[in-house]
Design a protein around this motif. Structure first.
Motif, mmCIF file in Angstrom:
data_model
loop_
_atom_site.group_PDB
_atom_site.id
_atom_site.type_symbol
_atom_site.label_atom_id
_atom_site.label_comp_id
_atom_site.label_asym_id
_atom_site.label_seq_id
_atom_site.Cartn_x
_atom_site.Cartn_y
_atom_site.Cartn_z
ATOM 1 N N VAL A 31 -4.450 3.612 -5.256
ATOM 2 C CA VAL A 31 -3.369 2.791 -5.839
ATOM 3 C C VAL A 31 -3.687 1.296 -5.747
ATOM 4 N N HIS A 32 -4.707 0.967 -5.002
ATOM 5 C CA HIS A 32 -4.941 -0.450 -4.708
ATOM 6 C C HIS A 32 -5.030 -1.332 -5.948
ATOM 7 N N ARG A 33 -5.724 -0.829 -6.965
ATOM 8 C CA ARG A 33 -5.928 -1.662 -8.162
ATOM 9 C C ARG A 33 -4.649 -1.934 -8.926
ATOM 10 N N SER A 34 -3.671 -1.078 -8.748
ATOM 11 C CA SER A 34 -2.458 -1.262 -9.550
ATOM 12 C C SER A 34 -1.356 -1.999 -8.796
ATOM 13 N N LEU A 35 -1.719 -2.636 -7.679
ATOM 14 C CA LEU A 35 -0.697 -3.334 -6.895
ATOM 15 C C LEU A 35 -0.427 -4.732 -7.424
ATOM 16 N N GLY A 36 0.705 -5.273 -7.036
ATOM 17 C CA GLY A 36 0.974 -6.675 -7.337
ATOM 18 C C GLY A 36 2.123 -6.883 -8.306
ATOM 19 N N HIS A 37 2.647 -5.783 -8.852
ATOM 20 C CA HIS A 37 3.770 -5.943 -9.774
ATOM 21 C C HIS A 37 5.066 -6.239 -9.032
ATOM 22 N N ALA A 38 5.308 -5.485 -7.972
ATOM 23 C CA ALA A 38 6.601 -5.586 -7.280
ATOM 24 C C ALA A 38 6.718 -6.869 -6.474
ATOM 25 N N ARG A 39 7.929 -7.395 -6.429
ATOM 26 C CA ARG A 39 8.225 -8.465 -5.479
ATOM 27 C C ARG A 39 8.694 -7.814 -4.196
ATOM 28 N N ARG A 40 8.123 -8.266 -3.106
ATOM 29 C CA ARG A 40 8.460 -7.654 -1.816
ATOM 30 C C ARG A 40 9.357 -8.589 -1.016
ATOM 31 N N ILE A 41 10.497 -8.038 -0.641
ATOM 32 C CA ILE A 41 11.514 -8.847 0.026
ATOM 33 C C ILE A 41 11.840 -8.222 1.378
ATOM 34 N N VAL A 82 3.576 2.251 2.568
ATOM 35 C CA VAL A 82 4.626 2.862 1.757
ATOM 36 C C VAL A 82 5.066 1.890 0.655
ATOM 37 N N SER A 83 5.109 0.596 0.987
ATOM 38 C CA SER A 83 5.429 -0.405 -0.038
ATOM 39 C C SER A 83 4.417 -0.354 -1.179
ATOM 40 N N ASP A 84 3.164 -0.166 -0.834
ATOM 41 C CA ASP A 84 2.133 -0.061 -1.866
ATOM 42 C C ASP A 84 2.425 1.109 -2.808
ATOM 43 N N LEU A 85 2.845 2.207 -2.226
ATOM 44 C CA LEU A 85 3.123 3.372 -3.062
ATOM 45 C C LEU A 85 4.279 3.078 -4.013
ATOM 46 N N LEU A 86 5.302 2.402 -3.509
ATOM 47 C CA LEU A 86 6.444 2.042 -4.358
ATOM 48 C C LEU A 86 5.995 1.082 -5.461
ATOM 49 N N ASP A 87 5.169 0.154 -5.088
ATOM 50 C CA ASP A 87 4.618 -0.804 -6.053
ATOM 51 C C ASP A 87 3.860 -0.047 -7.149
ATOM 52 N N ALA A 88 2.982 0.851 -6.712
ATOM 53 C CA ALA A 88 2.178 1.613 -7.669
ATOM 54 C C ALA A 88 3.043 2.503 -8.547
ATOM 55 N N ALA A 89 4.183 2.933 -8.004
ATOM 56 C CA ALA A 89 5.069 3.805 -8.777
ATOM 57 C C ALA A 89 5.930 2.993 -9.740
ATOM 58 N N GLY A 90 5.704 1.704 -9.806
ATOM 59 C CA GLY A 90 6.350 0.891 -10.833
ATOM 60 C C GLY A 90 7.663 0.237 -10.447
ATOM 61 N N PHE A 91 7.997 0.254 -9.161
ATOM 62 C CA PHE A 91 9.237 -0.420 -8.761
ATOM 63 C C PHE A 91 9.070 -1.933 -8.888
ATOM 64 N N ASP A 92 10.153 -2.578 -9.306
ATOM 65 C CA ASP A 92 10.085 -4.023 -9.551
ATOM 66 C C ASP A 92 10.359 -4.836 -8.295
#
Ligand SMILES: Nc1nc2c(ncn2[C@@H]2O[C@H](COP(=O)(O)OP(=O)(O)OP(=O)(O)O)[C@@H](O)[C@H]2O)c(=O)[nH]1
Ligand SMILES: [Mg+2]
Length: 349
Positions: free
Chosen positions: A39-49, A130-140
């Motif tokens: 999933v590493h390559r698809s990270l970075g979409h989500a804002r993490r708060i 786990v945050s990475d997985l959520l990010d990869a799953a397309g969560f904003d």
């Protein structure tokens, strides 16, 4: 588990795949590292708060409000609640800590609690994974709620782009927190339960504390110091998180009544403003880069330790020397030296 299949399902946004992936990662089951590497390559979409603060400050109530607002804006939100399980409570509090009934059945919301039991690599690492997985799953948006104001929470909050510290009047926690180093880890302060007396005083204390710290930080820069000091005398915009004269983030302090949703718009606005600032100032890049450095080190550390305990001679050697350690002929340090020397010379099981 077939990591490739799971990855494909995850990317396709299947909720069952997400739950499965999280459980594989949380429990360190075989293949979890391949999954995370995938999933590493698809990270970075989500804002993490990160939302942190003392017990009962209203963090979950606030998170629920944020989730509702994000949903109204059409965004998908993942929530991770860190359960402060101790051996004494045995996780009995868990259900209570994340009652977000109003959003629990919404498909655009994924809520997960994680127990802070000891795992190799630690809670902070698994939270990030786990945050990475959520990010990869397309969560904003990914919101992580942690209880407490100590170092452990700071560690967890370091996974976040933006950290919100929730304080309440009348508890005394506020002042304690202001004295501790945790202040620095926060980008936004929410003074919750502002329906109770003392909210304005607490806000003032926070602002003064931030001001003093800024004053110290800039002691050798008279121009800024003077500018800041004169602005602080009357202006409100500083407390509302305007960008500082030198481009630094100036902390936002927001009054909220989470139970009634009051102040939520202001909190959302502060979050957006902080994100804009992160992006514009280059801090987002820096934070993510620092995170990647920390992450890589954590992963190397965990892999090395696992290898050492599972596959090296360390355990066997320790067992063989234990009698001597117990009766004082050898110290643990002697044994550690022997283990390490052996490893360096290529000792194996
Ligand atoms: N008066 C008042 N009560 C609030 C407010 N926000 C939350 N509460 C109440 O405070 C209590 C604790 O709220 P939670 O949201 O569970 O607090 P928390 O910080 O998540 O608690 P822990 O996760 O257990 O640390 C609940 O009874 C809420 O209804 C508020 O703005 N004003
Ligand atoms: Mg809570």
């Amino acid at each position: 588990m077939d990591p490739d299949l799971l990855l494909a399902d995850l990317a396709a946004g299947k909720t069952a795949a997400l739950a499965r992936a999280i459980s594989v990662v949380e429990n360190g089951r075989p293949g979890f590292e391949r999954l995370l590497a995938g999933v590493h390559r698809s990270l970075g979409h989500a804002r993490r708060i990160g939302i942190t603060g003392p017990p009962g400050a209203g963090k979950s109530t606030l998170v629920e409000r944020l989730v509702l607002a994000y949903r109204a804006a059409g965004l998908r939100v993942g929530v991770i609640a860190i359960d402060p399980t101790s051996p004494f409570t045995g996780g009995a509090l868990l259900g209570d800590r994340i009652r977000m009934e109003s959003v629990a059945l919404d498909e655009g919301v994924y809520i997960r609690s994680m127990a802070s039991r000891g795992s190799l690599g630690g809670l902070a690492t698994s939270t990030r994974e786990v945050s990475d997985l959520l990010d990869a799953a397309g969560f904003d948006r990914i919101v992580v709620e942690t209880v407490g104001v100590g170092q452990a929470e700071v560690d967890v909050s370091r996974m976040a782009d933006t950290t919100v510290l929730v304080l309440v009047p009348e508890s005394g926690d506020g002042i304690q927190t202001l004295k501790s180093g945790v202040m620095e880890a926060a980008d936004i302060f929410a003074v919750n339960k502002a329906d109770r007396p003392g909210a304005d005083t607490l806000r003032h204390e926070i602002e003064v504390t931030l001001g003093i710290r800024r004053g110290n930080a800039y002691r050798n820069v008279p121009a800024h110091h003077g500018y800041r000091a004169s602005r602080r005398a009357g202006a409100r915009e500083e407390a509302e998180g305007a960008r500082g004269a030198d481009g630094r983030w100036e902390h936002a302090v927001v009054l909220t009544v989470a139970a009634r949703g009051e102040g939520n718009d202001e909190l959302m606005a502060a979050l957006d403003r902080h994100h804009e600032w992160l992006a514009r100032s280059g801090t987002l890049e820096q934070r993510r880069r620092r995170r990647m450095l920390e992450r890589t080190r954590e992963v190397v550390d965990r892999a090395a330790r696992r290898w050492m305990w599972d596959e090296s001679h360390a355990d066997r050697l320790i067992a063989a020397r234990l009698d001597e350690v117990v009766d004082g002929r050898l110290s643990p340090y002697d044994v550690a030296t022997e283990v390490l020397d052996g490893l360096k010379q290529g000792a194996r099981l």
